[in-house]
Design a protein around this motif. Structure first.
Motif, PDB file in Angstrom:
ATOM      1  N   ILE A 329       0.793  -0.980  -0.215  1.00 16.04           N
ATOM      2  CA  ILE A 329      -0.062  -0.523   0.045  1.00 16.04           C
ATOM      3  C   ILE A 329       0.757   1.099  -0.328  1.00 16.04           C
ATOM      4  O   ILE A 329       0.566   2.305  -1.000  1.00 16.04           O
ATOM      5  N   ILE A 330       1.660   1.370   0.965  1.00 18.80           N
ATOM      6  CA  ILE A 330       2.961   2.520   0.734  1.00 18.80           C
ATOM      7  C   ILE A 330       3.320   2.457  -0.140  1.00 18.80           C
ATOM      8  O   ILE A 330       3.806   4.144  -0.140  1.00 18.80           O
ATOM      9  N   GLU A 331       4.073   1.909  -0.715  1.00 20.46           N
ATOM     10  CA  GLU A 331       4.521   1.519  -1.894  1.00 20.46           C
ATOM     11  C   GLU A 331       3.850   2.003  -3.611  1.00 20.46           C
ATOM     12  O   GLU A 331       4.328   2.374  -4.498  1.00 20.46           O
ATOM     13  N   ASP A 332       2.448   2.087  -3.115  1.00 19.65           N
ATOM     14  CA  ASP A 332       1.483   2.096  -4.502  1.00 19.65           C
ATOM     15  C   ASP A 332       1.831   4.091  -3.978  1.00 19.65           C
ATOM     16  O   ASP A 332      -0.083   4.410  -4.222  1.00 19.65           O
ATOM     17  N   ILE A 333       2.335   4.714  -4.542  1.00 17.11           N
ATOM     18  CA  ILE A 333       2.384   6.482  -4.628  1.00 17.11           C
ATOM     19  C   ILE A 333       1.495   7.597  -5.253  1.00 17.11           C
ATOM     20  O   ILE A 333       0.749   7.631  -4.940  1.00 17.11           O
ATOM     21  N   ALA A 334       1.114   6.501  -6.625  1.00 24.42           N
ATOM     22  CA  ALA A 334       0.078   6.836  -6.997  1.00 24.42           C
ATOM     23  C   ALA A 334      -1.393   7.233  -6.588  1.00 24.42           C
ATOM     24  O   ALA A 334      -1.982   7.620  -6.688  1.00 24.42           O
ATOM     25  N   ASN A 335      -2.056   5.661  -5.881  1.00 25.10           N
ATOM     26  CA  ASN A 335      -2.887   5.825  -5.660  1.00 25.10           C
ATOM     27  C   ASN A 335      -2.789   5.998  -3.767  1.00 25.10           C
ATOM     28  O   ASN A 335      -3.864   6.329  -3.073  1.00 25.10           O
ATOM     29  N   VAL A 336      -1.660   6.196  -3.065  1.00 26.87           N
ATOM     30  CA  VAL A 336      -1.742   6.794  -1.780  1.00 26.87           C
ATOM     31  C   VAL A 336      -1.530   8.400  -1.846  1.00 26.87           C
ATOM     32  O   VAL A 336      -0.869   9.246  -1.735  1.00 26.87           O
ATOM     33  N   ARG A 337      -2.068   8.854  -0.429  1.00 25.32           N
ATOM     34  CA  ARG A 337      -2.416  10.594   0.079  1.00 25.32           C
ATOM     35  C   ARG A 337      -2.551  10.407   1.718  1.00 25.32           C
ATOM     36  O   ARG A 337      -3.047   9.140   2.401  1.00 25.32           O
ATOM     37  N   LYS A 338      -1.814  11.554   2.402  1.00 28.53           N
ATOM     38  CA  LYS A 338      -1.618  11.506   3.044  1.00 28.53           C
ATOM     39  C   LYS A 338      -2.949  11.822   3.760  1.00 28.53           C
ATOM     40  O   LYS A 338      -4.323  11.894   3.448  1.00 28.53           O
ATOM     41  N   ASN A 339      -3.292  11.708   5.299  1.00 29.00           N
ATOM     42  CA  ASN A 339      -4.496  11.817   5.855  1.00 29.00           C
ATOM     43  C   ASN A 339      -5.419  10.849   5.504  1.00 29.00           C
ATOM     44  O   ASN A 339      -6.958  10.575   6.136  1.00 29.00           O
ATOM     45  N   GLN A 340      -5.517   9.648   4.522  1.00 33.15           N
ATOM     46  CA  GLN A 340      -5.990   8.611   4.242  1.00 33.15           C
ATOM     47  C   GLN A 340      -5.908   7.415   5.632  1.00 33.15           C
ATOM     48  O   GLN A 340      -5.204   7.271   5.576  1.00 33.15           O
ATOM     49  N   HIS A 341      -7.440   6.836   5.539  1.00 33.97           N
ATOM     50  CA  HIS A 341      -7.094   5.894   6.565  1.00 33.97           C
ATOM     51  C   HIS A 341      -7.345   4.624   6.241  1.00 33.97           C
ATOM     52  O   HIS A 341      -7.493   4.353   5.005  1.00 33.97           O
ATOM     53  N   ILE A 342      -6.571   3.653   6.480  1.00 34.69           N
ATOM     54  CA  ILE A 342      -6.591   1.687   6.514  1.00 34.69           C
ATOM     55  C   ILE A 342      -7.489   1.439   7.579  1.00 34.69           C
ATOM     56  O   ILE A 342      -6.913   1.742   8.471  1.00 34.69           O
ATOM     57  N   LEU A 343      -8.381   0.776   6.541  1.00 27.56           N
ATOM     58  CA  LEU A 343      -8.511  -0.861   7.522  1.00 27.56           C
ATOM     59  C   LEU A 343      -7.714  -1.963   7.721  1.00 27.56           C
ATOM     60  O   LEU A 343      -6.942  -2.575   6.624  1.00 27.56           O
TER      61      LEU A 343
END
Length: 361
Positions: A329-343
């Protein structure tokens, strides 16, 4: 609050296509043509393309085996003692490889090791300190035999440590050598576990402050529950010839019936709603479990894509697997943004359901 500031992963050098492992199993179980077809259908249905093992035997012919006897029926079958000696031989190098992939280590104050596929003393915690020439005053904790949800307990322990001591720097290492425990039995439980599990290690750096140079994951909330009606459906026993996994087809139904209430309580505890979740890091215990989660939580295959990716490329590495998912997830830079929550959720003996919320910072 505490933060995951780095995740390092590692797998053994031996990578085997799923169909090649099926052929090894069919030979070891001396299956007839009909049973071989059924077994290969099972292996195809897992949606696993390949798995990794510390053992080379799964890609060799009978006369080339190094761990198993060079006999048609693999007798005398390796004892628990032989398997634990193999664990001691292979677990440390895999841990060190995962730790190396974290990058530069700060001055570690605590080490937490997590494993359910082997144990010995002096153990991995001490060997890691000696190998890396770390401070001998590091505080050490071992979390053993908790199965696929073990990483959650490692992270919860790290979270408590960092909240009590904001300057703490905690190294959590999960290592699982599941393929040491191949069982030569025709029971459905053993056929399924032989088709799913693999070897891998993951290391995590947890501190009381986020990274100044890269992405961090804030550990916001945890919630756990037990579904005792499933106590007999997932179990892990030490037997004479390795650790024996009970894994019934009823587990996805139990997960499906319990995960909605579990995650609702988790979200309530941290003041969030379902629509506040952007990303999902589910433990890929198997295709049927992922499908049960999707139905229960009304999420899509696309939402669950990181779990499917890890299942496809690595199989189920028990406690280490969910950390592979988080890393993806954290390596998928194109789809991951600051303040997103992960379940994130994982499941294990009990039947135990673990969950947590992380925030990207």
């Amino acid at each position: 609050m505490s933060f995951i500031n780095a995740i390092g992963t590692a797998v053994p050098e031996n990578c085997f296509p799923q169909i090649q492992i099926a052929e090894f199993m069919a030979s070891a179980l001396q299956m007839n043509e009909y049973d071989q077809r059924r077994l290969k259908a099972l292996y195809r249905s897992t949606k696993i393309n390949q798995r990794y093992s510390v053992l080379t035997d799964y890609g060799k012919t009978i006369d080339e085996y190094e761990f198993y006897p060079n006999t048609l029926d693999l007798e005398p079958f390796p004892s628990i003692s032989q398997r634990m000696l193999a664990y001691k031989k292979y677990a440390l190098p895999l841990c060190l490889k995962a730790i190396d992939n974290l990058g530069t280590l700060p001055d570690i104050t605590h080490i937490i090791t997590v494993s359910c596929t082997g144990m010995y003393a002096p153990g991995l915690d001490i060997e890691i300190i000696a190998s890396l020439q770390l401070n001998t005053t590091i505080q050490r904790t071992a979390i053993n035999f908790m199965g696929c949800y073990g990483a959650f307990n490692g992270l919860k322990m790290a979270d408590v440590i960092c909240k009590a001591n904001p300057t703490a720097k905690v190294l959590v290492i999960c290592v699982e050598l599941c393929t040491l425990h191949f069982q030569k039995k025709m029971d459905e439980d053993f056929l399924l576990s032989n088709a799913l599990f693999a070897d891998g290690a993951a290391a995590v750096l947890v501190t009381g402050t986020p990274s100044a140079t890269g992405q961090s994951l804030a550990l916001k909330s945890f919630f756990c529950d037990l579904y005792l009606e499933g106590k007999q459906d997932m179990a892990w026993q030490v037997a004479d010839f390795g650790f024996e996994m009970t894994l019934t087809s009823y587990i996805p139904k139990l997960v499906k019936s319990g995960i909605k209430a579990l995650t609702d309580k988790l979200l309530e505890n941290c003041g969030l709603m379902t629509q506040d979740i952007s990303l999902y890091a589910m433990h890929p215990g198997g295709k049927a479990i992922l499908e049960a989660i999707e139905t229960a939580l009304s999420i899509s295959v696309e939402d669950n894509r990181y779990a499917y990716q890890i299942l496809r490329d690595y199989g189920n590495m028990s406690s280490a697997t969910v950390l592979f998912v988080l890393k993806a997830i954290i390596e998928d830079i194109a789809n991951v943004r600051k303040n997103q929550h992960i379940l994130s959720c994982a499941f294990g003996p009990g039947l135990t359901l673990e969950s947590m919320i992380l925030e990207i910072v």
